[in-house]
Design a protein around this motif. Structure first.
Motif, PDB file in Angstrom:
ATOM      1  N   UNK A 151      -6.141 -10.202  -7.681  1.00 36.13           N
ATOM      2  CA  UNK A 151      -5.033  -9.946  -8.603  1.00 36.13           C
ATOM      3  C   UNK A 151      -5.368 -10.395 -10.035  1.00 36.13           C
ATOM      4  N   UNK A 152      -6.625 -10.237 -10.381  1.00 35.39           N
ATOM      5  CA  UNK A 152      -7.099 -10.590 -11.719  1.00 35.39           C
ATOM      6  C   UNK A 152      -7.302  -9.298 -12.501  1.00 35.39           C
ATOM      7  N   UNK A 153      -6.470  -9.088 -13.527  1.00 32.64           N
ATOM      8  CA  UNK A 153      -6.556  -7.842 -14.303  1.00 32.64           C
ATOM      9  C   UNK A 153      -7.924  -7.679 -14.944  1.00 32.64           C
ATOM     10  N   UNK A 154      -8.527  -8.771 -15.355  1.00 30.68           N
ATOM     11  CA  UNK A 154      -9.834  -8.671 -16.034  1.00 30.68           C
ATOM     12  C   UNK A 154     -10.947  -8.285 -15.065  1.00 30.68           C
ATOM     13  N   UNK A 155     -10.689  -8.441 -13.759  1.00 29.54           N
ATOM     14  CA  UNK A 155     -11.673  -8.045 -12.751  1.00 29.54           C
ATOM     15  C   UNK A 155     -11.318  -6.705 -12.114  1.00 29.54           C
ATOM     16  N   UNK A 156     -10.326  -6.022 -12.664  1.00 30.11           N
ATOM     17  CA  UNK A 156      -9.871  -4.756 -12.085  1.00 30.11           C
ATOM     18  C   UNK A 156     -10.977  -3.710 -12.113  1.00 30.11           C
ATOM     19  N   UNK A 157     -10.867  -2.739 -11.223  1.00 33.08           N
ATOM     20  CA  UNK A 157     -11.905  -1.713 -11.045  1.00 33.08           C
ATOM     21  C   UNK A 157     -11.516  -0.450 -11.803  1.00 33.08           C
ATOM     22  N   UNK A 158     -12.425   0.087 -12.636  1.00 33.82           N
ATOM     23  CA  UNK A 158     -12.072   1.261 -13.437  1.00 33.82           C
ATOM     24  C   UNK A 158     -12.057   2.549 -12.618  1.00 33.82           C
ATOM     25  N   UNK A 159     -11.030   3.348 -12.832  1.00 27.08           N
ATOM     26  CA  UNK A 159     -10.990   4.709 -12.301  1.00 27.08           C
ATOM     27  C   UNK A 159     -11.814   5.616 -13.205  1.00 27.08           C
ATOM     28  N   UNK A 160     -12.117   6.777 -12.683  1.00 26.36           N
ATOM     29  CA  UNK A 160     -12.778   7.794 -13.486  1.00 26.36           C
ATOM     30  C   UNK A 160     -11.799   8.921 -13.788  1.00 26.36           C
ATOM     31  N   UNK A 161     -11.707   9.323 -15.053  1.00 26.98           N
ATOM     32  CA  UNK A 161     -10.851  10.442 -15.456  1.00 26.98           C
ATOM     33  C   UNK A 161     -11.587  11.742 -15.140  1.00 26.98           C
ATOM     34  N   UNK A 162     -11.068  12.514 -14.178  1.00 17.34           N
ATOM     35  CA  UNK A 162     -11.773  13.730 -13.762  1.00 17.34           C
ATOM     36  C   UNK A 162     -11.160  14.995 -14.353  1.00 17.34           C
ATOM     37  N   UNK A 163      -9.910  14.921 -14.781  1.00 17.47           N
ATOM     38  CA  UNK A 163      -9.268  16.021 -15.503  1.00 17.47           C
ATOM     39  C   UNK A 163      -8.048  15.412 -16.183  1.00 17.47           C
ATOM     40  N   UNK A 164      -7.347  16.200 -16.983  1.00 18.57           N
ATOM     41  CA  UNK A 164      -6.244  15.653 -17.753  1.00 18.57           C
ATOM     42  C   UNK A 164      -5.199  14.998 -16.842  1.00 18.57           C
ATOM     43  N   UNK A 165      -5.043  13.688 -16.993  1.00 16.02           N
ATOM     44  CA  UNK A 165      -4.041  12.964 -16.230  1.00 16.02           C
ATOM     45  C   UNK A 165      -4.409  12.659 -14.800  1.00 16.02           C
ATOM     46  N   UNK A 166      -5.655  12.948 -14.376  1.00 14.11           N
ATOM     47  CA  UNK A 166      -6.059  12.740 -12.982  1.00 14.11           C
ATOM     48  C   UNK A 166      -7.238  11.761 -12.938  1.00 14.11           C
TER      49      UNK A 166
END
Length: 551
Positions: free
Chosen positions: A258-273
């Protein structure tokens, strides 16, 4: 005796004679004609119950001695209006009239237009066909809320055609929601059927959050954007909130402490997704945040609509068994999905690079449940071997293991042996290797790869020569702590890919724009100019992913 009889007869004659002489003073009075409601009594209280729609709710009975043979209309009106606007509930040729629970409820709500689930005082009278009017009785009546099974958004963006109405999601009784894109000038309202717009819920007045189906204003005046709309027909109210689609998205939860600084990045694959591949354990919970700094503007699951995301009243996403999942979050529909990536058999790669500890060693994965062709990426620094799992799926010494068939430690013949084997030496010094091992064919290969990004979205553009030479790609840096390759650079709208060793022989793209990488896959689209952090994640065998995060 005869004398007594004569006396009685004489008296009777006298009485009759006297009565006849005073006839003008003896009058028989007729009762005054009346027209009165006898049932119900004024002050009666009626609460209508949805559970008993066919039960008798109200019977009106009257006595009319002045309108022989008349027919009657039973009229209702709001109290203290003197029937300035009256509503006929029905007619009768007798001296009574009855309504069922459902019929009375529908009449009061749709015709008299009194509020639902609220006690209102209603005046009732009976009107004869010749115009005579009975007395008035006043009743306190509480109608129940009428259930609306479906609700659609109809408007300028549907050409005001009910058949094109956008269906809203139903979460609770008479509660509906939808996420839609609006353009400047769009107007809309709500209809309970996509076959007719005879019944329409509209705005009571500009600036209000109240709805009416008895003549109002279309909802309008919203600037171009994406909106989350909710409608509560229990209270006839609505809310509309613009959804600001985040530029970036991160996963935070028990798997990141629950550490925001250790959060995992998503990948933007299309607009808003956005998409990400993560390994979850039983009991893991998580949410989505637009920044890896804090929990501001976080998103979670809608408790009343599983698979949907909201920002207020949300709950953590949870309840998934141990496994590797591809998580996709779509802000166009405010939904998320988890698809488990079925794991094929694995072998571990213990060695000098991690202390020769099989349980914590990086792993390779086969292409299917029935094959022995393992692959994966491992940082190597010295000698190593391959170890298979035991019957419980655990990796330990004592299990079947494979080494170089030469039987000499530090060899690299690319042939495996189970017995009399030697430790394998990485062929090109310390580095990040793509390893394949076929425990059926008893072969293996290890190729050291350094990674870079290339494409017309990058400052250097596509490599000018067919294979490219060093300096023509944007080199990435390996991070041993996260087991990923990263680079921060300015990108412009265009395309990019990942290349190994400044050559096209081994490159990754994203076919289908789903966030997963394929060798030789399609170009990765960059939609907006800006400064980005690009991450190449090859840590999960056969589930290679990336992220492109706008800084």
């Amino acid at each position: 005796m005869k004398k007594l009889y004569k006396i009685i007869v004489s008296l009777l004659v006298v009485i009759v004679a006297f009565s006849c002489s005073d006839d003008d003073k003896f009058i028989l009075e007729q009762p005054e004609a009346s027209f009165l409601i006898e049932v119900p009594n004024s002050g009666s209280n009626i609460v209508l119950n949805r559970a008993n729609p066919d039960n008798q709710a109200l019977t009106v009975t009257w006595a009319d001695s002045q309108n022989t043979g008349a027919s009657y209309s039973i009229e209702f009106a709001e109290s203290a209006t003197d029937f300035a606007e009256s509503f006929i509930a029905g007619t009768s040729d007798s001296d009574n009239f009855t309504l069922s629970v459902e019929a009375l409820n529908t009449f009061l709500v749709n015709a008299v237009k009194i509020p639902q689930a609220v006690s209102s005082v209603i005046d009732v009278r009976v009107v004869a066909s010749n115009g005579d009017v009975s007395n008035t009785v006043s009743l306190s009546i509480t109608p129940f809320v009428i259930e609306v099974a479906e609700l659609f958004v109809n408007g300028s963006f549907t050409n005001w055609d009910p058949a094109q109405g956008l269906p809203m999601n139903s979460s609770e009784f008479n509660n509906f929601s939808i996420n839609i894109d609006l353009m400047d000038g769009d107007e809309f309202n709500f209809i309970p059927s996509n076959t007719s717009d005879e019944v329409v819920w509209q705005l009571v007045e500009t600036g209000s959050s109240d709805l009416t189906k008895f003549g109002g204003l279309n909802l309008s005046g919203y600037p171009e954007g994406n909106y989350d709309i909710t409608v509560d027909l229990n209270t006839n109210t609505f809310t509309i909130d613009e959804v600001i689609i985040p530029v970036n998205l991160f996963l935070v939860g028990s798997l990141t402490a629950w550490d925001a600084t250790a959060s995992l990045p998503f990948n933007l694959i299309s607009e808003g997704v956005f998409t990400i591949v993560v390994a979850l354990a039983d009991g893991d919970q998580f949410k989505f945040i637009p920044t890896n700094i804090d929990f501001s503007d976080d998103w979670g699951e809608d408790p009343g609509n599983p698979g949907s995301i909201i920002q207020d009243g949300e709950q953590n996403v949870s309840g998934y068994p141990t496994g590797t999942y591809q998580i996709t979050v779509d802000f166009n529909t405010l939904t998320f999905t988890l698809v488990e990536l079925v794991q094929s058999p694995r072998i571990a790669v213990p060695g000098n690079h991690q202390g020769w500890d099989p349980p914590s060693a990086p792993q390779l994965e086969a292409s299917s449940l029935s094959t022995t062709d393992y692959e994966g990426y491992v940082w190597l620094d010295g000698q190593h071997k391959f170890v298979g799992p035991d019957g419980n799926g655990d990796f330990n010494w004592g299990n079947t293991d494979w080494g170089d068939a030469s039987g000499v430690d530090g060899s690299f013949t690319q042939i495996l042996a189970v017995d009399g084997e030697g430790n394998i030496e990485n062929p090109s010094g310390p580095g990040h290797y793509f390893i394949t091992a076929d425990t059926g064919a008893l072969t293996y290969s290890e190729i050291k790869y350094d990674w870079a990004v290339t494409g017309d979205a990058t400052p250097l553009g596509w490599p000018p020569s067919p294979d490219g030479t060093p300096g023509e790609d944007q080199d990435m840096t390996y991070d041993p702590d996260t087991d990923t390759w990263t680079i921060t650079l300015d990108l412009v709208a265009g395309q990019m890919k990942f290349r190994a060793n400044d050559a096209w022989a081994w490159n990754y793209g994203d076919t289908g724009a789903d966030g997963s990488l394929e060798n030789g896959g399609g170009d990765i689209i960059i939609a907006t100019d800006g400064n980005y952090t690009v991450v190449l994640d090859l840590s999960t065998p056969r589930a290679y992913t990336y992220s492109v995060t706008l800084n």
